[in-house]
Design an enzyme around this catalytic site. Structure first.
Site, PDB file in Angstrom:
ATOM      1  N   HIS A 258      -3.588   5.827   3.787  1.00  8.14           N
ATOM      2  CA  HIS A 258      -4.292   4.614   3.352  1.00  8.14           C
ATOM      3  C   HIS A 258      -3.596   3.347   3.843  1.00  8.14           C
ATOM      4  O   HIS A 258      -4.251   2.413   4.339  1.00  8.14           O
ATOM      5  CB  HIS A 258      -4.362   4.662   1.824  1.00  8.14           C
ATOM      6  CG  HIS A 258      -5.281   3.688   1.179  1.00  8.14           C
ATOM      7  ND1 HIS A 258      -4.876   2.431   0.804  1.00  8.14           N
ATOM      8  CD2 HIS A 258      -6.587   3.788   0.814  1.00  8.14           C
ATOM      9  CE1 HIS A 258      -5.901   1.810   0.223  1.00  8.14           C
ATOM     10  NE2 HIS A 258      -6.945   2.600   0.228  1.00  8.14           N
TER      11      HIS A 258
ATOM     12  N   ALA B   8      -7.845  -7.651  -8.857  1.00  6.51           N
ATOM     13  CA  ALA B   8      -8.786  -8.574  -8.221  1.00  6.51           C
ATOM     14  C   ALA B   8      -9.530  -9.439  -9.233  1.00  6.51           C
ATOM     15  O   ALA B   8     -10.076 -10.490  -8.864  1.00  6.51           O
ATOM     16  CB  ALA B   8      -9.791  -7.794  -7.367  1.00  6.51           C
TER      17      ALA B   8
ATOM     18  N   ASP C 264       0.232   2.852  18.612  1.00  7.59           N
ATOM     19  CA  ASP C 264      -0.500   1.592  18.752  1.00  7.59           C
ATOM     20  C   ASP C 264       0.327   0.390  18.307  1.00  7.59           C
ATOM     21  O   ASP C 264      -0.062  -0.756  18.566  1.00  7.59           O
ATOM     22  CB  ASP C 264      -1.806   1.626  17.940  1.00  7.59           C
ATOM     23  CG  ASP C 264      -2.849   2.526  18.580  1.00  7.59           C
ATOM     24  OD1 ASP C 264      -2.525   3.184  19.589  1.00  7.59           O
ATOM     25  OD2 ASP C 264      -3.979   2.589  18.065  1.00  7.59           O
TER      26      ASP C 264
ATOM     27  N   SER D  36     -11.239  -1.075  -0.177  1.00  9.63           N
ATOM     28  CA  SER D  36      -9.890  -1.042   0.408  1.00  9.63           C
ATOM     29  C   SER D  36      -9.919  -1.361   1.891  1.00  9.63           C
ATOM     30  O   SER D  36      -8.942  -1.880   2.433  1.00  9.63           O
ATOM     31  CB  SER D  36      -9.274   0.355   0.245  1.00  9.63           C
ATOM     32  OG  SER D  36      -8.822   0.566  -1.058  1.00  9.63           O
TER      33      SER D  36
ATOM     34  N   ASP E 212       0.842  -1.194   0.000  1.00  6.39           N
ATOM     35  CA  ASP E 212       0.000   0.000   0.000  1.00  6.39           C
ATOM     36  C   ASP E 212       0.880   1.247   0.000  1.00  6.39           C
ATOM     37  O   ASP E 212       1.947   1.248  -0.634  1.00  6.39           O
ATOM     38  CB  ASP E 212      -0.934  -0.061   1.230  1.00  6.39           C
ATOM     39  CG  ASP E 212      -2.265   0.631   0.975  1.00  6.39           C
ATOM     40  OD1 ASP E 212      -2.276   1.864   0.923  1.00  6.39           O
ATOM     41  OD2 ASP E 212      -3.285  -0.069   0.824  1.00  6.39           O
TER      42      ASP E 212
ATOM     43  N   ASN F 206     -14.169   0.167  -6.171  1.00  3.07           N
ATOM     44  CA  ASN F 206     -15.210   1.098  -5.704  1.00  3.07           C
ATOM     45  C   ASN F 206     -15.920   1.785  -6.862  1.00  3.07           C
ATOM     46  O   ASN F 206     -16.424   2.889  -6.708  1.00  3.07           O
ATOM     47  CB  ASN F 206     -14.581   2.184  -4.820  1.00  3.07           C
ATOM     48  CG  ASN F 206     -13.847   1.607  -3.629  1.00  3.07           C
ATOM     49  OD1 ASN F 206     -14.188   0.527  -3.153  1.00  3.07           O
ATOM     50  ND2 ASN F 206     -12.842   2.319  -3.164  1.00  3.07           N
TER      51      ASN F 206
END
Lengths: 77, 446
Positions: free
Chosen positions: B226, B337, B203, B395, B194, B321
């Site tokens: 992203h 995909a 985190d 995504s 990505d 999308n």
């Protein structure tokens, strides 16, 4: 220049060097040899992509696709 | 399984389910722990002496007469035996003191029937089976409509949102049941290809993260957001120091491959280099929330996906999308995909309905949506100082599935096509069209 991805056929995965030599001889500038995938990337002068398909061991020659994400502030990404 | 402490009566079936009791034969079906030579059982110990073994018959073809005559018939290739004995007797094979190979289960042999006919039934015009049920259903509906007063009746309410973010976890983590799974992805490497990763995000302090850039002139730091968001969904912590849990495989090893630049763009060369790196690094899961809106499968991605699978790496990609279902446009699955060898993920909203932007399957081979996952209003990590962001997209659905793949890889040891099949087989079927949601909602092992 056209950026291309050359997919090597299953029979030549162990002999990528020979395919690379063949591609260079046909005018390709080779940038990466991805031996884990059997794919070679690089570029050729515009309009000469078809010449690469004649190299022994080449399964396909494809112009590279581009990908573009929306801007970070876009609600749908 | 029959409890050996409660010997049953031959022919009797105890169960709590509503419905007619199935008929049984009085024989027991015993599942052995092994097959072939591993299926040897000391039948004599439980008083069974006449044993027929399928290996004693040509091509394992046991004739029905042998089944009737023998007290026990062992189907060696299956590791299953049919035994004429009461269940208490057979269940002694399951007890701790049993010699030889253990028995996994003992169940009453059921009597099976050809299923009811679905056609119009008898020459005399009377209805049977399905037809009778249909007639009764229509009669009931007509009666209720007439009784209900017709036009004044209220329309059915819209389906309520089934999931929402709580203080404990995001709606997505709840929907895929990651919060109740005992698996964490420990020992599994998850590559997310990505825009890179914010290495300074609190985190992820102390987590094993390997980052690499395949974008010329840029390091692996995420300059977009992203990539950090997707890594957060796939691999975020179980208990962030603040806010709800948003990550699925909280102990997976993170491989952050930057294949898209700070401007969000990338090309085949970088993406393929990232896949090559992930495969060579033995990552069983490769998450790619990226794509181009082209209908044709792109041969390099098909080859890369196939060779990745052969080496134990499953490539999971966003369906795309490009739909606007609000306007009747269902879009199509883009590259990569739409390659047969790459798993395509569609996006669901909190009601487990398709998100309005989620692309539909193409009719061409490989153009299918394979599975669906939460992809609407997904809260996850974002580069500091913003820290968190809520965005939507296929995504965001894709790294949910990547995290789940890591859990299943940990739970089953399966890789490649077997891991793919497991994700689909275990997915929860939902009332959405298969062209949109594939096998349904991907869920975690419990």
């Amino acid at each position: 220049m056209t950026h291309v991805s050359v997919t090597v056929d299953d029979g030549h995965l162990a002999a990528l060097d020979g395919v690379v030599q063949g591609l260079r001889a046909r005018g390709m500038q080779v940038d990466q040899v991805l031996d884990g995938l059997g794919i070679i990337t690089g570029s050729v002068p515009s309009g000469t992509l078809g010449a690469l398909t004649g190299v022994a061991g080449v399964a396909s020659v494809d112009e590279q696709l581009g990908v573009q994400l929306p801007a970070p502030e876009s609600p749908v990404q | 399984m029959i409890d050996p402490r409660r010997p049953g009566i031959p022919g009797e079936v105890r169960h709590g389910a509503v419905g007619p009791l199935p008929r049984t034969t009085g024989r027991q079906v015993v599942v052995l722990a092994g097959t072939g030579d591993d299926a040897r059982v000391d039948w004599g110990r439980v008083g069974v002496h006449q044993v027929a073994d399928s290996r004693d018959f040509a091509e394992g073809d046991v004739p029905p007469e042998a089944l009737q005559d023998a007290e026990a018939t062992v189907f060696s290739a299956l590791g299953i035996a049919v035994v004429s004995a009461d269940p208490g007797q057979v269940s002694r094979l399951q007890t701790a003191e049993a010699a030889g190979r253990p028995v996994l289960s003992v169940s009453p042999e059921l009597v099976h029937h050809v299923l009811d006919r679905l056609d119009d039934g008898r020459p005399d015009g009377s209805a049977t089976g399905y037809t009778a049920g249909y007639r009764d259903g229509v009669a009931d509906l007509a009666g209720r409509l007439l009784a209900g007063g017709g036009a004044g009746a209220a329309p059915p309410p819209a389906a309520p949102a089934r999931f929402e973010d709580t203080a404990q976890s995001t709606w997505g983590v709840q929907a895929v049941r990651a919060d109740s799974s005992g698996r964490s992805g420990r020992g599994i490497r998850v590559a997310v290809l990505d825009t890179g990763f914010d290495a300074g995000h609190p985190d992820f302090a102390g987590r094993a993260v390997t980052a690499r850039s395949f974008v010329a002139g840029e390091d692996a730091q995420d300059g977009h957001g992203h990539g950090t968001h997707c890594i957060g969904t796939a691999c975020g912590p179980r208990t962030p120091s603040t806010g709800p849990r948003y990550g699925v495989a909280h102990e997976a090893e993170i491989y952050a491959g930057k294949v898209l630049g700070t401007d969000g763009s990338g090309t085949d060369a970088g993406i393929l280099a990232g896949i090559n790196w992930a495969v060579t690094s033995r990552c069983p899961v490769i998450s790619m929330s990226l794509g181009a809106d082209v209908m044709q499968a792109h041969p390099p991605y098909s080859a890369a996906g196939r060779r990745a699978l052969q080496q134990g790496s499953l490539v999971i990609a966003a369906a795309g999308n490009n739909a606007d279902r609000r306007a009747g446009d269902f879009g199509f699955v883009g590259a990569p995909a739409n390659s047969v060898e790459i798993m395509a993920v569609g996006a669901l909203d909190q009601a487990l309905e398709m998100a309005w932007f989620s692309a539909r399957s193409l009719p061409a081979r490989g153009g299918q949506v394979d599975v669906a996952a939460p992809g609407f209003e997904v809260y996850s990590a974002w580069p500091m100082p913003t820290r968190y962001n809520t965005i939507s997209g296929t995504s965001m659905a894709t790294p949910h599935v990547a995290g789940l793949a890591a859990l299943w890889a940990e739970a089953t040891g399966r890789r490649g096509l077997e891991l793919w099949a497991t994700l689909l087989q275990e997915s929860e079927r939902i009332p959405q069209p298969a062209v949109d949601a594939g096998s349904g909602l991907a869920v975690a092992p419990q």
